[in-house]
Write an enzyme that holds these catalytic residues in place. Sequence first.
Site, PDB file in Angstrom:
ATOM      1  N   LYS A 127       0.371   4.076   0.183  1.00  0.00           N
ATOM      2  CA  LYS A 127       0.931   4.460  -1.128  1.00  0.00           C
ATOM      3  C   LYS A 127       0.634   5.929  -1.410  1.00  0.00           C
ATOM      4  CE  LYS A 127      -1.535   3.510  -4.953  1.00  0.00           C
ATOM      5  NZ  LYS A 127      -1.866   4.639  -5.812  1.00  0.00           N
ATOM      6  N   ASN A 128      -0.609   6.329  -1.134  1.00  0.00           N
ATOM      7  CA  ASN A 128      -1.030   7.685  -1.524  1.00  0.00           C
ATOM      8  C   ASN A 128      -0.579   8.757  -0.556  1.00  0.00           C
ATOM      9  OD1 ASN A 128      -2.079   6.532  -3.779  1.00  0.00           O
ATOM     10  ND2 ASN A 128      -4.222   6.685  -3.154  1.00  0.00           N
TER      11      ASN A 128
ATOM     12  N   CYS B  26      -6.706   8.003 -17.767  1.00  0.00           N
ATOM     13  CA  CYS B  26      -6.362   6.626 -17.412  1.00  0.00           C
ATOM     14  C   CYS B  26      -7.664   5.835 -17.488  1.00  0.00           C
ATOM     15  CB  CYS B  26      -5.747   6.562 -16.012  1.00  0.00           C
ATOM     16  SG  CYS B  26      -6.940   6.815 -14.713  1.00  0.00           S
TER      17      CYS B  26
ATOM     18  N   ARG C  23      -9.257  12.484 -15.751  1.00  0.00           N
ATOM     19  CA  ARG C  23      -8.275  12.896 -14.744  1.00  0.00           C
ATOM     20  C   ARG C  23      -7.595  14.241 -15.084  1.00  0.00           C
ATOM     21  NH1 ARG C  23      -6.612   8.220 -11.960  1.00  0.00           N
ATOM     22  NH2 ARG C  23      -5.946   9.607 -10.287  1.00  0.00           N
TER      23      ARG C  23
ATOM     24  N   ASP D  61     -11.701   4.683  -3.745  1.00  0.00           N
ATOM     25  CA  ASP D  61     -10.717   3.593  -3.872  1.00  0.00           C
ATOM     26  C   ASP D  61     -11.170   2.313  -3.195  1.00  0.00           C
ATOM     27  OD1 ASP D  61      -7.729   5.695  -3.677  1.00  0.00           O
ATOM     28  OD2 ASP D  61      -9.213   5.361  -5.243  1.00  0.00           O
TER      29      ASP D  61
ATOM     30  N   ARG E 198       1.078  -2.267  -8.385  1.00  0.00           N
ATOM     31  CA  ARG E 198       1.262  -0.820  -8.189  1.00  0.00           C
ATOM     32  C   ARG E 198       0.858  -0.420  -6.777  1.00  0.00           C
ATOM     33  NH1 ARG E 198      -1.034   2.979 -12.729  1.00  0.00           N
ATOM     34  NH2 ARG E 198      -0.099   4.359 -11.205  1.00  0.00           N
TER      35      ARG E 198
HETATM   36  C1  EPZ Z   1      -5.937  10.688  -5.631  1.00  0.00           C
HETATM   37  O1  EPZ Z   1      -5.992  10.899  -7.032  1.00  0.00           O
HETATM   38  C2  EPZ Z   1      -5.510   9.238  -5.435  1.00  0.00           C
HETATM   39  N1  EPZ Z   1      -4.172   9.036  -5.999  1.00  0.00           N
HETATM   40  C3  EPZ Z   1      -6.521   8.309  -6.099  1.00  0.00           C
HETATM   41  O2  EPZ Z   1      -6.133   6.975  -5.812  1.00  0.00           O
HETATM   42  C4  EPZ Z   1      -7.892   8.556  -5.470  1.00  0.00           C
HETATM   43  O3  EPZ Z   1      -8.844   7.768  -6.122  1.00  0.00           O
HETATM   44  C5  EPZ Z   1      -8.261  10.037  -5.605  1.00  0.00           C
HETATM   45  O4  EPZ Z   1      -7.224  10.857  -5.021  1.00  0.00           O
HETATM   46  C6  EPZ Z   1      -9.576  10.369  -4.916  1.00  0.00           C
HETATM   47  O5  EPZ Z   1      -9.503  10.037  -3.577  1.00  0.00           O
HETATM   48  C7  EPZ Z   1      -3.098   9.405  -5.280  1.00  0.00           C
HETATM   49  O6  EPZ Z   1      -3.201   9.929  -4.186  1.00  0.00           O
HETATM   50  C8  EPZ Z   1      -1.757   9.142  -5.905  1.00  0.00           C
HETATM   51  P1  EPZ Z   1      -8.505  14.004  -7.205  1.00  0.00           P
HETATM   52  P2  EPZ Z   1      -6.177  12.410  -7.608  1.00  0.00           P
HETATM   53  O7  EPZ Z   1      -7.647  15.120  -7.657  1.00  0.00           O
HETATM   54  O8  EPZ Z   1      -5.364  13.338  -6.803  1.00  0.00           O
HETATM   55  C9  EPZ Z   1     -11.294  15.654 -10.677  1.00  0.00           C
HETATM   56  C10 EPZ Z   1      -5.632   4.738  -6.274  1.00  0.00           C
HETATM   57  O9  EPZ Z   1      -6.332   3.798  -6.665  1.00  0.00           O
HETATM   58  N2  EPZ Z   1     -10.236  16.668 -10.837  1.00  0.00           N
HETATM   59  O10 EPZ Z   1      -9.118  14.068  -5.837  1.00  0.00           O
HETATM   60  O11 EPZ Z   1      -5.966  12.367  -9.064  1.00  0.00           O
HETATM   61  C11 EPZ Z   1     -10.834  14.301 -11.201  1.00  0.00           C
HETATM   62  O12 EPZ Z   1     -11.092  14.200 -12.586  1.00  0.00           O
HETATM   63  C12 EPZ Z   1      -5.775   6.102  -6.910  1.00  0.00           C
HETATM   64  O13 EPZ Z   1      -4.787   4.664  -5.340  1.00  0.00           O
HETATM   65  C13 EPZ Z   1     -10.439  17.719 -11.729  1.00  0.00           C
HETATM   66  O14 EPZ Z   1     -11.472  17.804 -12.372  1.00  0.00           O
HETATM   67  O15 EPZ Z   1      -7.728  12.630  -7.309  1.00  0.00           O
HETATM   68  C14 EPZ Z   1     -11.653  13.321 -10.431  1.00  0.00           C
HETATM   69  O16 EPZ Z   1     -12.916  13.206 -11.045  1.00  0.00           O
HETATM   70  C15 EPZ Z   1      -6.795   6.097  -8.044  1.00  0.00           C
HETATM   71  N3  EPZ Z   1      -9.446  18.641 -11.883  1.00  0.00           N
HETATM   72  C16 EPZ Z   1     -11.826  14.018  -9.075  1.00  0.00           C
HETATM   73  O17 EPZ Z   1     -11.537  15.412  -9.291  1.00  0.00           O
HETATM   74  C17 EPZ Z   1      -8.264  18.560 -11.180  1.00  0.00           C
HETATM   75  O18 EPZ Z   1      -7.399  19.439 -11.358  1.00  0.00           O
HETATM   76  C18 EPZ Z   1     -10.916  13.466  -8.000  1.00  0.00           C
HETATM   77  O19 EPZ Z   1      -9.625  13.786  -8.347  1.00  0.00           O
HETATM   78  C19 EPZ Z   1      -8.078  17.483 -10.284  1.00  0.00           C
HETATM   79  C20 EPZ Z   1      -9.076  16.547 -10.124  1.00  0.00           C
END
Ligand code: EPZ
Length: 420
Positions: A22-23, A118, A123, A307, A399
């Site tokens: 999915k991701n 969320c 996020r 995840d 989802r």
């Molecule tokens: C991706 O989310 C995945 N989603 C998430 O999977 C996964 O948990 C996550 O990566 C971590 O591996 C998709 O790929 C669609 P991040 P993403 O940016 O991109 C902080 C699932 O269950 N952050 O690596 O949103 C954020 O708050 C989903 O399939 C900032 O602070 O993850 C978080 O604490 C859930 N500023 C951490 O980094 C930013 O601009 C990780 O976020 C971006 C992120």
Amino acid sequence: MDRIRIRGGRPLGGEIAIGGAKNAALPLMAAGLLTEQRLVLSNVPRLADIETMAWLLAGHGIAVERKGPEGRDLSLGGAITGTEAPYDIVRKMRASVLVLGPLLARVGEAQVSMPGGCAIGTRPVDLHLKGLEQMGAAIALEGGYIRARVAGRLRGATIVLPFASVGATENLLMAAALADGQTVIANAAREPEIACLAICLNAMGARITGVGSDRLTIEGVAALHGAEHRIIPDRIETGTYACAAAITGGEMRLLGARLADLGAVARTLGEAGVMIEDGPDGVLVRRDGTLRGADVMTEPYPGFPTDMQAQFMALMSVAEGAAMVTETIFENRFMHVPELNRMGARINVHGASAIVRGVGSLSGAPVMATDLRASVSLIVAGLAARGETVVNRVYHLDRGYEALEGKLAACGADIERIAG
Ligand code: EPZ
């Protein structure tokens, strides 16, 4: 709202076909905005989030057609006719923010609703925005929307991510592919889904080096062309079913799975007494003897993925001894704990860590799903629990898990969906 009912205690045996990730599929669909030619993706999972992304892209003028014998190929094409990603779509799926970089790179503007928080955390997308500003975009936040524009092309920049954000890496990678000049993304996320995206972009004519590493170098090009690309298998679906096999004391073959993508998950499962090995057609998982408590701390890839945290915690709830589970990625990703405790688990949360003291067995109960991975951890627990478990609000599950109850029932689980 549909519910899923499980009568636990039956060891799982047999085969499960692992779907496309999915991701990986979601950013790859956004990459369809980067060319006026046709992008064809294969091994695309049939999930609610994929439909939501197709709906979003249609609003930008990109038609998404399902093709292939089982509708697992997506053909994307069309001219960009709109640059707004509306709130009512973005609030359903945060990954919508991945259209921001491509729209800016292709047509120089985008109005994307702020994703908002969320269940698992606030996020923010500040790293996405700061990187795009370094590439010359002017970004304002108005009325809950990100309003971004750039005169002419984005320009290459050296971007150092303070945190290896998956989404920021993907947005900036896609933007850089069409920028003027060289972009370096340092401390880039290294999840396999990023490499999958980079390989597809290179097939479209991008010039990306450092694929798979934490330093991506992109020489911008004037235009990208169409391509065909196969999506990698879903490593989180693989890890989830591995936990299901382990918790029921069964043996399963996960067809199409790649052990190498499991990274720390395979190692940690081994520490817990779960045998997991590569086979000719996928990954073989079975429980060798008793389950042992094993500590985990979630980290960016190749560390233990956030995840998989909820699913592993369900497994640890019936292991011998105790396990410390520390969540370092999201600030509120323990919502499965009170539900697991209702099933007889003994889990205590202290800030970002949870102590799981294994119990002899869990007992079935009505439980509430709160987010995608918390939902599936309750399914994993229900498979081992004595008696009946009913998981409510399973739209969260739909989802990210295709035909979950059918896949598990085919391996001997007593599981059914109750339409409601
Ligand atoms: C991706 O989310 C995945 N989603 C998430 O999977 C996964 O948990 C996550 O990566 C971590 O591996 C998709 O790929 C669609 P991040 P993403 O940016 O991109 C902080 C699932 O269950 N952050 O690596 O949103 C954020 O708050 C989903 O399939 C900032 O602070 O993850 C978080 O604490 C859930 N500023 C951490 O980094 C930013 O601009 C990780 O976020 C971006 C992120």
